[in-house]
Design a protein around this motif. Structure first.
Motif: not given
Length: 186
Positions: A67-72, A77-82
């Motif tokens: 779960e932690k790996r998926k969250q990371k 992904k969100e940071r890259y998209e931003a």
């Protein structure tokens, strides 16, 4: 005969006593075996219970790590998209600024030739006294353009056009050089 009967009776009693002791020992042995078997089964159950608990804890830990790996990954992904979004916004702002500042309006591969022709007509409108300054400016611009074209060939078309726009003399810079020439001549 009385003595013999007495002997036989005593022997029978001893035999019965031995049998009772033997039976009592057998009972004790069976009881010990039964207790040992119960103890073994209890230990076995306890061991299985502990193994099951350990397995559950291990699965929970594995699930938490996953779960932690998926969250990371999601955060990355969100940071890259931003970052990509900000980069796109920046490039769009830069493009609109370039369109606003450019003489031709939009930046296309042939806009450089349009800009050069507009530059030549704008410099041709200068007074004959400015011919020397105009000549120096055009020769230095030609040198800069020649050395930069080799560098620009390695750049993307957008970067190349941005650089050519920045290197091209603007009307304001031509006016400044015109006023400087008239001041130095006067």
């Amino acid at each position: 005969t009385l003595r013999t009967e007495e002997r036989q009776r005593l022997a029978r009693e001893r035999r019965e006593e031995r049998e009772r002791q033997h039976a009592a020992r057998e009972t004790q042995i069976l009881e010990k075996e039964r207790k040992a078997k119960l103890q073994y089964e209890k230990q076995l159950e306890e061991r299985q219970r502990k193994l099951k608990e350990q397995k559950q804890r291990e699965e929970q830990r594995r699930a938490a790590v996953e779960e932690k790996r998926k969250q990371k990954i999601e955060e990355e992904k969100e940071r890259y998209e931003a970052v990509m979004h900000r980069s796109m916004e920046r490039s769009q702002r830069l493009e609109t600024r370039q369109k606003r500042w450019s003489w031709g309006g939009s930046i296309t591969p042939d806009s450089e030739s349009k800009t050069a022709s507009k530059r030549s007509t704008s410099t041709a409108n200068l007074k004959p006294a400015d011919a020397a300054m105009n000549k120096r400016l055009s020769s230095s611009a030609a040198l800069i353009n020649a050395s930069d074209r080799t560098r620009r060939s390695q750049l993307s078309p957008l970067d190349s056009s941005v650089i050519s726009r920045l290197l091209a003399p603007t009307q304001a810079s031509l006016a400044r050089s015109k006023s400087a020439a008239t001041l130095s001549a006067g």
